[in-house]
Design a protein around this motif. Sequence first.
Motif, PDB file in Angstrom:
ATOM      1  N   GLY A 189      -7.415  -5.315   1.148  1.00 42.36           N
ATOM      2  CA  GLY A 189      -6.103  -5.532   1.760  1.00 42.36           C
ATOM      3  C   GLY A 189      -6.059  -5.187   3.235  1.00 42.36           C
ATOM      4  O   GLY A 189      -5.679  -6.021   4.067  1.00 42.36           O
ATOM      5  N   LEU A 190      -6.496  -3.958   3.588  1.00 44.41           N
ATOM      6  CA  LEU A 190      -6.381  -3.544   4.981  1.00 44.41           C
ATOM      7  C   LEU A 190      -7.377  -4.270   5.869  1.00 44.41           C
ATOM      8  O   LEU A 190      -7.091  -4.527   7.042  1.00 44.41           O
ATOM      9  CB  LEU A 190      -6.569  -2.033   5.099  1.00 44.41           C
ATOM     10  CG  LEU A 190      -5.350  -1.205   4.689  1.00 44.41           C
ATOM     11  CD1 LEU A 190      -5.621   0.279   4.870  1.00 44.41           C
ATOM     12  CD2 LEU A 190      -4.128  -1.606   5.509  1.00 44.41           C
ATOM     13  N   ASN A 216       0.836  -1.205   0.000  1.00 42.24           N
ATOM     14  CA  ASN A 216       0.000   0.000   0.000  1.00 42.24           C
ATOM     15  C   ASN A 216       0.866   1.249   0.000  1.00 42.24           C
ATOM     16  O   ASN A 216       0.583   2.216  -0.708  1.00 42.24           O
ATOM     17  CB  ASN A 216      -0.908   0.023   1.224  1.00 42.24           C
ATOM     18  CG  ASN A 216      -2.183  -0.756   0.979  1.00 42.24           C
ATOM     19  OD1 ASN A 216      -2.430  -1.197  -0.150  1.00 42.24           O
ATOM     20  ND2 ASN A 216      -2.979  -0.933   2.007  1.00 42.24           N
ATOM     21  N   GLN A 227     -13.655  -1.269   1.054  1.00 40.40           N
ATOM     22  CA  GLN A 227     -13.688   0.182   1.173  1.00 40.40           C
ATOM     23  C   GLN A 227     -12.466   0.769   0.482  1.00 40.40           C
ATOM     24  O   GLN A 227     -11.341   0.568   0.920  1.00 40.40           O
ATOM     25  CB  GLN A 227     -13.654   0.596   2.653  1.00 40.40           C
ATOM     26  CG  GLN A 227     -14.988   0.613   3.324  1.00 40.40           C
ATOM     27  CD  GLN A 227     -15.850   1.773   2.906  1.00 40.40           C
ATOM     28  OE1 GLN A 227     -15.371   2.724   2.276  1.00 40.40           O
ATOM     29  NE2 GLN A 227     -17.130   1.700   3.188  1.00 40.40           N
ATOM     30  N   ARG A 228     -12.709   1.467  -0.592  1.00 39.35           N
ATOM     31  CA  ARG A 228     -11.600   2.193  -1.212  1.00 39.35           C
ATOM     32  C   ARG A 228     -11.842   3.662  -0.930  1.00 39.35           C
ATOM     33  O   ARG A 228     -12.955   4.152  -1.053  1.00 39.35           O
ATOM     34  CB  ARG A 228     -11.570   1.945  -2.729  1.00 39.35           C
ATOM     35  CG  ARG A 228     -11.440   0.473  -3.063  1.00 39.35           C
ATOM     36  CD  ARG A 228     -10.676   0.253  -4.339  1.00 39.35           C
ATOM     37  NE  ARG A 228      -9.291   0.609  -4.192  1.00 39.35           N
ATOM     38  CZ  ARG A 228      -8.548   1.103  -5.194  1.00 39.35           C
ATOM     39  NH1 ARG A 228      -9.079   1.313  -6.377  1.00 39.35           N
ATOM     40  NH2 ARG A 228      -7.286   1.402  -4.997  1.00 39.35           N
ATOM     41  N   LEU A 229     -10.795   4.350  -0.558  1.00 40.01           N
ATOM     42  CA  LEU A 229     -10.986   5.735  -0.141  1.00 40.01           C
ATOM     43  C   LEU A 229     -10.466   6.677  -1.220  1.00 40.01           C
ATOM     44  O   LEU A 229      -9.698   6.282  -2.097  1.00 40.01           O
ATOM     45  CB  LEU A 229     -10.243   5.997   1.171  1.00 40.01           C
ATOM     46  CG  LEU A 229     -10.457   4.918   2.261  1.00 40.01           C
ATOM     47  CD1 LEU A 229      -9.535   5.175   3.431  1.00 40.01           C
ATOM     48  CD2 LEU A 229     -11.901   4.911   2.706  1.00 40.01           C
ATOM     49  N   LEU A 243     -11.209   2.722   7.181  1.00 39.73           N
ATOM     50  CA  LEU A 243     -10.041   2.098   6.579  1.00 39.73           C
ATOM     51  C   LEU A 243     -10.042   0.579   6.637  1.00 39.73           C
ATOM     52  O   LEU A 243      -9.660  -0.089   5.685  1.00 39.73           O
ATOM     53  CB  LEU A 243      -8.804   2.629   7.315  1.00 39.73           C
ATOM     54  CG  LEU A 243      -7.514   2.672   6.550  1.00 39.73           C
ATOM     55  CD1 LEU A 243      -7.664   3.497   5.304  1.00 39.73           C
ATOM     56  CD2 LEU A 243      -6.410   3.253   7.424  1.00 39.73           C
ATOM     57  N   GLY A 249      -6.891  -1.984  -7.071  1.00 43.73           N
ATOM     58  CA  GLY A 249      -7.132  -2.427  -5.699  1.00 43.73           C
ATOM     59  C   GLY A 249      -8.580  -2.834  -5.506  1.00 43.73           C
ATOM     60  O   GLY A 249      -9.426  -2.510  -6.340  1.00 43.73           O
ATOM     61  N   THR A 250      -8.809  -3.557  -4.427  1.00 42.22           N
ATOM     62  CA  THR A 250     -10.169  -4.032  -4.156  1.00 42.22           C
ATOM     63  C   THR A 250     -10.726  -3.423  -2.884  1.00 42.22           C
ATOM     64  O   THR A 250     -11.904  -3.503  -2.606  1.00 42.22           O
ATOM     65  CB  THR A 250     -10.150  -5.559  -3.919  1.00 42.22           C
ATOM     66  OG1 THR A 250      -9.144  -5.836  -2.950  1.00 42.22           O
ATOM     67  CG2 THR A 250      -9.869  -6.301  -5.193  1.00 42.22           C
ATOM     68  N   GLY A 251      -9.864  -2.839  -2.089  1.00 43.30           N
ATOM     69  CA  GLY A 251     -10.317  -2.343  -0.790  1.00 43.30           C
ATOM     70  C   GLY A 251     -10.402  -3.474   0.220  1.00 43.30           C
ATOM     71  O   GLY A 251     -11.069  -3.360   1.239  1.00 43.30           O
ATOM     72  N   ASN A 280      -7.285   8.075  -6.332  1.00 47.37           N
ATOM     73  CA  ASN A 280      -6.759   6.731  -6.516  1.00 47.37           C
ATOM     74  C   ASN A 280      -7.306   6.017  -7.746  1.00 47.37           C
ATOM     75  O   ASN A 280      -7.237   4.803  -7.826  1.00 47.37           O
ATOM     76  CB  ASN A 280      -7.077   5.857  -5.285  1.00 47.37           C
ATOM     77  CG  ASN A 280      -6.484   6.460  -4.034  1.00 47.37           C
ATOM     78  OD1 ASN A 280      -5.535   7.234  -4.114  1.00 47.37           O
ATOM     79  ND2 ASN A 280      -7.038   6.131  -2.898  1.00 47.37           N
ATOM     80  N   ILE A 315      -4.199   9.969   4.124  1.00 49.34           N
ATOM     81  CA  ILE A 315      -5.618   9.588   4.232  1.00 49.34           C
ATOM     82  C   ILE A 315      -6.338  10.696   4.977  1.00 49.34           C
ATOM     83  O   ILE A 315      -5.850  11.184   6.007  1.00 49.34           O
ATOM     84  CB  ILE A 315      -5.757   8.253   4.997  1.00 49.34           C
ATOM     85  CG1 ILE A 315      -4.974   7.147   4.270  1.00 49.34           C
ATOM     86  CG2 ILE A 315      -7.213   7.839   5.148  1.00 49.34           C
ATOM     87  CD1 ILE A 315      -4.632   5.964   5.133  1.00 49.34           C
ATOM     88  N   LYS A 339       2.014   1.690  -3.386  1.00 47.05           N
ATOM     89  CA  LYS A 339       0.904   2.035  -4.288  1.00 47.05           C
ATOM     90  C   LYS A 339       0.458   3.484  -4.115  1.00 47.05           C
ATOM     91  O   LYS A 339       0.149   4.170  -5.076  1.00 47.05           O
ATOM     92  CB  LYS A 339      -0.302   1.120  -3.973  1.00 47.05           C
ATOM     93  CG  LYS A 339      -0.330  -0.143  -4.779  1.00 47.05           C
ATOM     94  CD  LYS A 339      -1.713  -0.764  -4.902  1.00 47.05           C
ATOM     95  CE  LYS A 339      -2.448  -1.063  -3.622  1.00 47.05           C
ATOM     96  NZ  LYS A 339      -3.625  -1.921  -3.808  1.00 47.05           N
ATOM     97  N   TYR A 340       0.378   3.920  -2.857  1.00 47.08           N
ATOM     98  CA  TYR A 340      -0.197   5.239  -2.606  1.00 47.08           C
ATOM     99  C   TYR A 340       0.865   6.321  -2.389  1.00 47.08           C
ATOM    100  O   TYR A 340       0.606   7.331  -1.756  1.00 47.08           O
ATOM    101  CB  TYR A 340      -1.175   5.159  -1.429  1.00 47.08           C
ATOM    102  CG  TYR A 340      -2.310   4.218  -1.741  1.00 47.08           C
ATOM    103  CD1 TYR A 340      -3.307   4.588  -2.654  1.00 47.08           C
ATOM    104  CD2 TYR A 340      -2.376   2.939  -1.193  1.00 47.08           C
ATOM    105  CE1 TYR A 340      -4.334   3.713  -2.986  1.00 47.08           C
ATOM    106  CE2 TYR A 340      -3.400   2.060  -1.522  1.00 47.08           C
ATOM    107  CZ  TYR A 340      -4.374   2.459  -2.425  1.00 47.08           C
ATOM    108  OH  TYR A 340      -5.382   1.610  -2.770  1.00 47.08           O
ATOM    109  N   ASP A 360       5.227   6.315   4.871  1.00 48.34           N
ATOM    110  CA  ASP A 360       5.455   6.744   3.486  1.00 48.34           C
ATOM    111  C   ASP A 360       5.234   8.235   3.349  1.00 48.34           C
ATOM    112  O   ASP A 360       4.670   8.877   4.241  1.00 48.34           O
ATOM    113  CB  ASP A 360       4.531   5.960   2.537  1.00 48.34           C
ATOM    114  CG  ASP A 360       3.067   6.203   2.813  1.00 48.34           C
ATOM    115  OD1 ASP A 360       2.633   7.365   2.802  1.00 48.34           O
ATOM    116  OD2 ASP A 360       2.330   5.209   3.046  1.00 48.34           O
ATOM    117  N   SER A 412       1.537   8.631   5.455  1.00 52.22           N
ATOM    118  CA  SER A 412       0.853   7.799   6.450  1.00 52.22           C
ATOM    119  C   SER A 412       1.846   6.950   7.205  1.00 52.22           C
ATOM    120  O   SER A 412       2.931   6.647   6.707  1.00 52.22           O
ATOM    121  CB  SER A 412      -0.129   6.848   5.764  1.00 52.22           C
ATOM    122  OG  SER A 412      -0.868   7.521   4.791  1.00 52.22           O
TER     123      SER A 412
END
Length: 837
Positions: free
Chosen positions: A505-506, A440, A489-491, A484, A501-503, A496, A476, A443-444, A471, A530
């Motif tokens: 992972g976290l 993540n 849930q993708r924010l 989160l 992503g699928t939301g 983004n 966020i 990615k972000y 990072d 973050s």
Amino acid sequence: MNNQNNGKSRVIGFLTIVTIIMIGVGVLMNFKLRTLLREYVEHQVTEQARTFAALSAEQFELEIYDLENAAAKIPADVEPDDEILGLVINSSDNITMGLLCLDGTALSGNTLSFSDFPGIQNAFRGNSSVCYKEGQGILFTTPVYDGENVKYTLYKLFDESVLLDKFGISCYNGQGQVAILNQAGEVVIPFSDAGTVTSDFLEKDIIKASMQKLSEKMNIDTAAAVYYKDNKIGNFMFISEVKQLGIYLVGTVPEEALTDGISTITALILWVFGLLILLFVIGMIYLLSAEEKVRESDELREAKNMAEQANRAKSDFLANMSHEIRTPINAIMGMNEMVLRESNDEHIRDYAVNIQSASKTLLSLINDILDFSKIEAGKMEIVPVAYDTSVFLNDVINMIDIKAKQKQLDFLVNIDESLPSMLYGDEVRNRQVIVNLLNNAVKYTKQGYIKLFVSGEHKEGGFTLKMQVSDSGIGIKEEDLDKLFEGFQRLDIRQNRNIEGTGLGLAITHRLVEQMNGSLDVSSIYGIGSVFSVSLPQEIRDEAPIGDFRQHFESISKNQTEYKESFTAPDAKVLVVDDNEINLSVVKALLKNTKVRVTTCMSGKECLELVSKEYYDVILLDHMMPEMDGIETLKRIHETENKCSSVPVIALTANAIVGAKAEYINAGFSNYLAKPIEGTMLEKMLLQYLPKEKVIIENSGSSEAAENKKQDNQPDEAYINIKTGLQYCSDSMDFYYEILEVFIESYDEVSANINNSLAGEDWKNYTIYVHGLKSSSLTIGGEKLFAAAKEQELAGKAIGAGEKTEENIAYIKAHHSEVMALFKETLNEAQKIMSEK
Ligand code: ADP
């Protein structure tokens, strides 16, 4: 809903019936009460009448007593003179006294007719008596004796006008009336109420009827009472005999005067009864509604159970589906790898590279869904094993390092040198957690750095592994922090949009950490970066500090049989068992170059037959097979007599995530290989388990060694990572040079195409050309160019999808020359590599 309405109307119907019955009971009770009350009152009135009669008789007897006393004063032997008579006879206006002789003459007072007053005769017969003559009044008579014989009759006549005052009876506080009748039924003393003419009253039909009833009752008693209604008003009529005088007291009294207090009691009883009905109805309604609530809560509970069941079914379905999907992906990836290995056609290789990248993405997506659904279904198990801290960290860092480099991010690592070198915990899950967070972070984060800090904390006899990923990424928003860890849930979708992503992972990471009794915290500043901190309780298996973990790792790897070079083993025999034919072909194809003799079969049964006849050096055995699965088959291999009962058996599994290794080793496997099977992993595994004498390690020769050196010596700022390129060229340097050549030759055409489509604002073609550039640059290891071309391609795709067209056009334009410059630099480097060949 219909059932509910039916239920309600049934309840209302029941309530109505019950209420009607209760009211009916109430009415009957009222009627019964009234009847009882009337009977009681009748009885009371009868007794009262008896009392009135006694009173009346007493009055009359008193008069007779007085008269008899007066008679005793009259001398019978001598003619009473006026003096004596004056003393005895005491007449007034309306009361006359007199003394009658046997012949009817009056010695004093008036002569009276013997026939009008039979009492005179009675007196001469020796009896005191009372008699009445209508129009004249009541006459009291008593004998006056001369010796034993009656000589005179002394009388006292009460004129009619005084009768009422003298003998009238007031009853029931003046509310009742009493008349005195003689035996013939004639009125002797009328009602005291001047307004009521007694004889008229007695002539009324209703009274006559009542009198009739009374006379019937009088046959057996001396007093009686009956209830009657006159002009709708209830009354009691009563009668009582004054026997000694032969007269009757007849009276009437309104019901009200008698039952006043009592009727309030009945009213009260009725009221209480009504109240009871009301309470009953309210109680019933409450009970029914409570019952309804209970039913509703039962229904809710049932619905909840059903929802939970549905959720479980969904999770099971997802888990099964994911598992099923992995098998064909496995086949696709295996076949694709063969394409990559065997095809020299640049276009085909380009397609294959794309297939590879797409299937990897698909696979990671399926893995996420599989994990998530397993967690949801409560099937995710934590399987602790003893693991080497350095190996664990090294794996993680290597995995992320490549990705960070591709995005030109600084990857800063700080590992506490005092960390214990061996820990005990679920290594697979620990890795998943930290890799998710690091992925993540990569990615972000568009530019800057990602950092990994690892330390440990000894607390209360336990040990906690602390890992922190920070990072300099997009950050966020504070309001999003709560969401989160929710699944799917993708924010910050706008920012983004181009990030895959699928939301999940976290959500998975968080649940895994919780399951391992750890904690996961996040802090973030939007636009700045973050920090994700994870703490995982572990056990210590070796206190010795890892020191410089990279050095430590290298020392371990030297002691391991490592796959460095490809090998051939023409004498080795491997049996592959899988119910999926494509998988069998994939393994065969992957092992083609090793010359290993591969036998395949598609079921546990066939496998048992084969091992009973033939010896194999290694068996690759699929876990999930119909009828007899891998574990069962292995058990039989070990239990039955055959030629392979002691050969290494390696599990093939698509279910590689759940603490797989420990599970398979416990089941008796030597190791396991995760599907989709990677060629290098397969070769590495065989190298480890095949008998050493059957393996021929190919001497890589000096040129390859030089090439390897070349790769290792590459500076970090290089535009081309030869190692990456080689991955796509089956690790063949010759093949790599061919691809590099094609890349160099196509430069002019490709750059012209890209430039022209930009000039013509032909975004569709622009996207296609940068897509081609992206793939070909990765194939040669041009990681920087790959990353830049990819961004351009994503922006181009977004324009095609009509998303934020202006913004994306501006993005492409702003970054175009940068990409072209990178293209040029990569070309220069490619030419340099070729020239050094
Ligand atoms: P995915 O990355 O597949 O969308 P995750 O569950 O890993 O799903 O993350 C959920 C969301 O949290 C992401 O869509 C992203 O918006 C946000 N997020 C996660 N990690 C970071 C990070 N390091 N920096 C900024 N945003 C992040």
